[in-house]
Design a protein around this motif. Structure first.
Motif, PDB file in Angstrom:
ATOM      1  N   LEU A   1      -8.246  -1.545  -2.063  1.00 55.91           N
ATOM      2  CA  LEU A   1      -7.354  -2.379  -1.267  1.00 55.91           C
ATOM      3  C   LEU A   1      -7.243  -3.807  -1.768  1.00 55.91           C
ATOM      4  O   LEU A   1      -6.312  -4.531  -1.401  1.00 55.91           O
ATOM      5  N   ASP A   2      -8.164  -4.232  -2.617  1.00 58.74           N
ATOM      6  CA  ASP A   2      -8.194  -5.600  -3.102  1.00 58.74           C
ATOM      7  C   ASP A   2      -6.857  -5.978  -3.750  1.00 58.74           C
ATOM      8  O   ASP A   2      -6.377  -5.301  -4.644  1.00 58.74           O
ATOM      9  N   GLY A   3      -6.267  -7.053  -3.248  1.00 61.12           N
ATOM     10  CA  GLY A   3      -4.997  -7.531  -3.784  1.00 61.12           C
ATOM     11  C   GLY A   3      -3.763  -6.872  -3.199  1.00 61.12           C
ATOM     12  O   GLY A   3      -2.641  -7.221  -3.565  1.00 61.12           O
ATOM     13  N   HIS A   4      -3.952  -5.914  -2.291  1.00 58.95           N
ATOM     14  CA  HIS A   4      -2.819  -5.182  -1.718  1.00 58.95           C
ATOM     15  C   HIS A   4      -2.525  -5.531  -0.260  1.00 58.95           C
ATOM     16  O   HIS A   4      -1.578  -4.993   0.310  1.00 58.95           O
ATOM     17  N   LEU A   5      -3.335  -6.401   0.339  1.00 54.20           N
ATOM     18  CA  LEU A   5      -3.137  -6.767   1.739  1.00 54.20           C
ATOM     19  C   LEU A   5      -2.475  -8.136   1.832  1.00 54.20           C
ATOM     20  O   LEU A   5      -2.600  -8.965   0.920  1.00 54.20           O
ATOM     21  N   ASP A   6      -1.795  -8.381   2.948  1.00 59.01           N
ATOM     22  CA  ASP A   6      -1.176  -9.680   3.178  1.00 59.01           C
ATOM     23  C   ASP A   6      -2.253 -10.756   3.273  1.00 59.01           C
ATOM     24  O   ASP A   6      -3.405 -10.478   3.629  1.00 59.01           O
ATOM     25  N   GLU A   7      -1.855 -11.994   2.989  1.00 58.45           N
ATOM     26  CA  GLU A   7      -2.753 -13.143   3.056  1.00 58.45           C
ATOM     27  C   GLU A   7      -3.445 -13.207   4.418  1.00 58.45           C
ATOM     28  O   GLU A   7      -2.802 -13.051   5.459  1.00 58.45           O
ATOM     29  N   GLY A   8      -4.753 -13.419   4.395  1.00 62.06           N
ATOM     30  CA  GLY A   8      -5.514 -13.550   5.633  1.00 62.06           C
ATOM     31  C   GLY A   8      -5.946 -12.239   6.265  1.00 62.06           C
ATOM     32  O   GLY A   8      -6.651 -12.238   7.266  1.00 62.06           O
ATOM     33  N   MET A   9      -5.535 -11.138   5.666  1.00 65.70           N
ATOM     34  CA  MET A   9      -5.885  -9.832   6.215  1.00 65.70           C
ATOM     35  C   MET A   9      -7.039  -9.226   5.422  1.00 65.70           C
ATOM     36  O   MET A   9      -7.223  -9.506   4.242  1.00 65.70           O
ATOM     37  N   THR A  10      -7.808  -8.391   6.089  1.00 64.19           N
ATOM     38  CA  THR A  10      -8.893  -7.651   5.460  1.00 64.19           C
ATOM     39  C   THR A  10      -8.965  -6.296   6.157  1.00 64.19           C
ATOM     40  O   THR A  10      -8.145  -5.989   7.016  1.00 64.19           O
TER      41      THR A  10
ATOM     42  N   LEU B   1       0.839  -1.193   0.000  1.00 62.00           N
ATOM     43  CA  LEU B   1       0.000   0.000   0.000  1.00 62.00           C
ATOM     44  C   LEU B   1       0.872   1.241   0.000  1.00 62.00           C
ATOM     45  O   LEU B   1       1.889   1.284   0.689  1.00 62.00           O
ATOM     46  N   ASP B   2       0.453   2.245  -0.757  1.00 61.82           N
ATOM     47  CA  ASP B   2       1.156   3.524  -0.780  1.00 61.82           C
ATOM     48  C   ASP B   2       0.145   4.654  -0.756  1.00 61.82           C
ATOM     49  O   ASP B   2      -0.928   4.545  -1.373  1.00 61.82           O
ATOM     50  N   THR B   3       0.485   5.730  -0.076  1.00 60.26           N
ATOM     51  CA  THR B   3      -0.388   6.902  -0.138  1.00 60.26           C
ATOM     52  C   THR B   3      -0.422   7.385  -1.586  1.00 60.26           C
ATOM     53  O   THR B   3       0.521   7.204  -2.345  1.00 60.26           O
ATOM     54  N   GLY B   4      -1.546   7.952  -1.944  1.00 59.18           N
ATOM     55  CA  GLY B   4      -1.745   8.423  -3.314  1.00 59.18           C
ATOM     56  C   GLY B   4      -2.505   7.446  -4.185  1.00 59.18           C
ATOM     57  O   GLY B   4      -2.952   7.817  -5.275  1.00 59.18           O
ATOM     58  N   MET B   5      -2.635   6.197  -3.729  1.00 61.77           N
ATOM     59  CA  MET B   5      -3.418   5.220  -4.499  1.00 61.77           C
ATOM     60  C   MET B   5      -4.862   5.714  -4.601  1.00 61.77           C
ATOM     61  O   MET B   5      -5.405   6.236  -3.635  1.00 61.77           O
ATOM     62  N   LYS B   6      -5.472   5.519  -5.785  1.00 58.52           N
ATOM     63  CA  LYS B   6      -6.845   5.987  -6.022  1.00 58.52           C
ATOM     64  C   LYS B   6      -7.682   4.885  -6.643  1.00 58.52           C
ATOM     65  O   LYS B   6      -7.163   4.004  -7.318  1.00 58.52           O
ATOM     66  N   MET B   7      -8.975   4.998  -6.438  1.00 60.33           N
ATOM     67  CA  MET B   7      -9.937   4.092  -7.064  1.00 60.33           C
ATOM     68  C   MET B   7     -11.213   4.882  -7.315  1.00 60.33           C
ATOM     69  O   MET B   7     -11.594   5.737  -6.500  1.00 60.33           O
ATOM     70  N   ILE B   8     -11.856   4.590  -8.437  1.00 59.75           N
ATOM     71  CA  ILE B   8     -13.151   5.199  -8.767  1.00 59.75           C
ATOM     72  C   ILE B   8     -14.143   4.085  -9.054  1.00 59.75           C
ATOM     73  O   ILE B   8     -13.836   3.149  -9.792  1.00 59.75           O
ATOM     74  N   LYS B   9     -15.328   4.181  -8.457  1.00 54.02           N
ATOM     75  CA  LYS B   9     -16.440   3.296  -8.767  1.00 54.02           C
ATOM     76  C   LYS B   9     -17.659   4.164  -9.080  1.00 54.02           C
ATOM     77  O   LYS B   9     -17.803   5.245  -8.513  1.00 54.02           O
ATOM     78  N   THR B  10     -18.487   3.667  -9.971  1.00 55.23           N
ATOM     79  CA  THR B  10     -19.688   4.413 -10.356  1.00 55.23           C
ATOM     80  C   THR B  10     -20.922   3.545 -10.180  1.00 55.23           C
ATOM     81  O   THR B  10     -20.836   2.314 -10.145  1.00 55.23           O
ATOM     82  N   GLU B  11     -22.060   4.215 -10.051  1.00 51.04           N
ATOM     83  CA  GLU B  11     -23.340   3.518 -10.065  1.00 51.04           C
ATOM     84  C   GLU B  11     -24.420   4.485 -10.527  1.00 51.04           C
ATOM     85  O   GLU B  11     -24.255   5.706 -10.456  1.00 51.04           O
ATOM     86  N   LYS B  12     -25.500   3.915 -11.008  1.00 56.91           N
ATOM     87  CA  LYS B  12     -26.639   4.708 -11.467  1.00 56.91           C
ATOM     88  C   LYS B  12     -27.580   4.932 -10.283  1.00 56.91           C
ATOM     89  O   LYS B  12     -27.769   4.055  -9.453  1.00 56.91           O
ATOM     90  N   VAL B  13     -28.174   6.113 -10.217  1.00 60.64           N
ATOM     91  CA  VAL B  13     -29.193   6.393  -9.205  1.00 60.64           C
ATOM     92  C   VAL B  13     -30.486   5.734  -9.684  1.00 60.64           C
ATOM     93  O   VAL B  13     -30.958   5.993 -10.789  1.00 60.64           O
ATOM     94  N   THR B  14     -31.030   4.866  -8.809  1.00 60.38           N
ATOM     95  CA  THR B  14     -32.242   4.107  -9.146  1.00 60.38           C
ATOM     96  C   THR B  14     -33.257   4.255  -8.005  1.00 60.38           C
ATOM     97  O   THR B  14     -32.931   4.773  -6.937  1.00 60.38           O
ATOM     98  N   VAL B  15     -34.427   3.756  -8.236  1.00 55.91           N
ATOM     99  CA  VAL B  15     -35.439   3.742  -7.180  1.00 55.91           C
ATOM    100  C   VAL B  15     -34.926   2.929  -5.985  1.00 55.91           C
ATOM    101  O   VAL B  15     -35.163   3.292  -4.832  1.00 55.91           O
ATOM    102  N   GLU B  16     -34.179   1.861  -6.267  1.00 49.74           N
ATOM    103  CA  GLU B  16     -33.682   0.987  -5.199  1.00 49.74           C
ATOM    104  C   GLU B  16     -32.701   1.682  -4.263  1.00 49.74           C
ATOM    105  O   GLU B  16     -32.631   1.355  -3.081  1.00 49.74           O
ATOM    106  N   ASN B  17     -31.896   2.636  -4.760  1.00 51.37           N
ATOM    107  CA  ASN B  17     -30.938   3.316  -3.884  1.00 51.37           C
ATOM    108  C   ASN B  17     -31.364   4.753  -3.556  1.00 51.37           C
ATOM    109  O   ASN B  17     -30.560   5.569  -3.113  1.00 51.37           O
TER     110      ASN B  17
END
Length: 130
Positions: free
Chosen positions: A49-58, A3-19
Protein backbone atom coordinates in the motif's frame (compact mmCIF):
# COMPACT_ATOMS: atom_id res chain seq x y z
CA UNK A 1 -5.99 6.84 -3.97
CA UNK A 2 -4.50 4.54 -6.59
CA UNK A 3 -5.44 1.02 -5.54
CA UNK A 4 -6.58 -1.79 -7.81
CA UNK A 5 -7.47 -5.39 -7.15
CA UNK A 6 -4.77 -7.73 -8.36
CA UNK A 7 -1.91 -5.67 -6.92
CA UNK A 8 0.74 -7.96 -5.38
CA UNK A 9 3.74 -7.65 -3.11
CA UNK A 10 6.32 -10.18 -1.93
CA UNK A 11 8.58 -9.81 1.10
CA UNK A 12 11.08 -12.35 2.37
CA UNK A 13 12.95 -13.00 5.59
CA UNK A 14 15.30 -15.60 6.99
CA UNK A 15 14.17 -17.88 9.82
CA UNK A 16 16.40 -17.05 12.80
CA UNK A 17 16.52 -17.77 16.50
CA UNK A 18 15.00 -14.31 17.04
CA UNK A 19 11.81 -15.12 15.08
CA UNK A 20 11.54 -18.72 16.27
CA UNK A 21 8.52 -19.96 18.20
CA UNK A 22 10.67 -20.79 21.24
CA UNK A 23 12.08 -17.25 21.43
CA UNK A 24 8.72 -15.57 20.81
CA UNK A 25 6.99 -17.68 23.44
CA UNK A 26 4.50 -19.20 21.02
CA UNK A 27 5.94 -22.69 21.29
CA UNK A 28 8.92 -24.68 22.48
CA UNK A 29 10.73 -25.37 19.19
CA UNK A 30 13.29 -23.54 17.11
CA UNK A 31 11.07 -23.21 14.03
CA UNK A 32 9.53 -20.13 12.40
CA UNK A 33 7.05 -18.72 14.89
CA UNK A 34 3.45 -18.04 13.97
CA UNK A 35 3.65 -14.48 15.42
CA UNK A 36 6.61 -13.80 13.11
CA UNK A 37 4.68 -15.13 10.12
CA UNK A 38 1.69 -12.95 10.93
CA UNK A 39 3.94 -9.91 11.31
CA UNK A 40 5.47 -10.65 7.90
CA UNK A 41 1.95 -10.77 6.43
CA UNK A 42 1.13 -7.33 7.86
CA UNK A 43 4.49 -5.86 6.79
CA UNK A 44 3.96 -7.15 3.26
CA UNK A 45 0.45 -5.69 3.01
CA UNK A 46 1.68 -2.34 4.36
CA UNK A 47 4.53 -2.35 1.82
CA UNK A 48 2.06 -3.04 -1.00
CA UNK A 49 0.00 0.00 0.00
CA UNK A 50 2.97 2.33 0.43
CA UNK A 51 2.60 5.29 -1.92
CA UNK A 52 -0.93 4.33 -3.01
CA UNK A 53 -3.01 6.08 -0.32
CA UNK A 54 -4.15 9.69 -0.22
CA UNK A 55 -2.10 12.16 1.83
CA UNK A 56 -2.67 11.73 5.57
CA UNK A 57 -4.21 8.30 5.21
CA UNK A 58 -2.86 5.00 6.50
CA UNK A 59 -4.22 1.52 7.15
CA UNK A 60 -4.78 -0.50 10.28
CA UNK A 61 -4.95 -4.28 10.40
CA UNK A 62 -8.33 -5.56 11.54
CA UNK A 63 -8.33 -9.27 10.72
CA UNK A 64 -5.81 -12.04 10.15
CA UNK A 65 -7.16 -15.44 9.18
CA UNK A 66 -4.01 -17.35 8.29
CA UNK A 67 -3.36 -21.05 8.79
CA UNK A 68 0.23 -21.99 9.67
CA UNK A 69 0.39 -25.36 7.92
CA UNK A 70 4.05 -26.35 7.90
CA UNK A 71 7.15 -25.75 10.04
CA UNK A 72 10.23 -23.96 8.71
CA UNK A 73 13.63 -24.57 10.37
CA UNK A 74 16.24 -22.02 11.37
CA UNK A 75 18.27 -20.88 8.38
CA UNK A 76 15.71 -21.17 5.61
CA UNK A 77 14.13 -18.22 3.84
CA UNK A 78 10.39 -17.63 3.87
CA UNK A 79 8.50 -15.43 1.43
CA UNK A 80 5.10 -13.86 1.83
CA UNK A 81 2.95 -12.86 -1.12
CA UNK A 82 -0.14 -10.74 -0.58
CA UNK A 83 -2.65 -9.98 -3.31
CA UNK A 84 -5.24 -7.24 -2.96
CA UNK A 85 -8.45 -9.05 -3.89
CA UNK A 86 -11.23 -6.74 -2.72
CA UNK A 87 -11.76 -3.02 -2.12
CA UNK A 88 -15.01 -2.31 -0.27
CA UNK A 89 -14.96 1.43 0.43
CA UNK A 90 -12.29 1.62 3.15
CA UNK A 91 -11.96 -2.13 3.75
CA UNK A 92 -9.15 -3.88 1.89
CA UNK A 93 -8.97 -7.67 1.66
CA UNK A 94 -5.81 -9.57 0.76
CA UNK A 95 -5.19 -13.21 -0.07
CA UNK A 96 -2.01 -14.38 1.63
CA UNK A 97 0.44 -17.17 0.84
CA UNK A 98 3.66 -17.78 2.78
CA UNK A 99 6.23 -20.27 1.44
CA UNK A 100 9.60 -21.72 2.27
CA UNK A 101 11.75 -23.63 -0.25
CA UNK A 102 9.71 -26.82 0.37
CA UNK A 103 6.33 -25.21 -0.34
CA UNK A 104 3.41 -23.43 1.31
CA UNK A 105 3.72 -22.87 5.06
CA UNK A 106 0.87 -20.40 5.53
CA UNK A 107 -2.26 -19.34 3.68
CA UNK A 108 -5.36 -17.29 4.31
CA UNK A 109 -6.66 -13.74 4.27
CA UNK A 110 -5.86 -10.40 5.83
CA UNK A 111 -8.07 -7.30 6.14
CA UNK A 112 -7.01 -3.70 6.64
CA UNK A 113 -9.04 -0.50 6.91
CA UNK A 114 -8.04 2.86 5.47
CA UNK A 115 -8.12 5.55 8.16
CA UNK A 116 -7.12 9.18 8.59
CA UNK A 117 -3.82 8.78 10.47
CA UNK A 118 -4.10 11.88 12.67
CA UNK A 119 -7.76 11.34 13.62
CA UNK A 120 -7.14 7.67 14.39
CA UNK A 121 -4.09 8.43 16.53
CA UNK A 122 -5.87 11.20 18.41
CA UNK A 123 -8.85 8.94 19.12
CA UNK A 124 -6.54 6.19 20.42
CA UNK A 125 -4.56 8.67 22.55
CA UNK A 126 -7.77 9.99 24.10
CA UNK A 127 -9.32 6.60 24.75
CA UNK A 128 -9.14 6.92 28.53
CA UNK A 129 -9.57 10.70 28.83
CA UNK A 130 -12.98 10.72 30.53
Amino acid sequence: MALDTGMKMIKTEKVTVENAAKTLGSGSLLVYGTPAMLLLVEKTAVALLDGHLDEGMTTVGTNLNVDHVSASPIGCEVSCEVTLTEIDRKKLTFVVEVKDPAGVIGKGTHERFIVDAEKFQNKANGKFDK
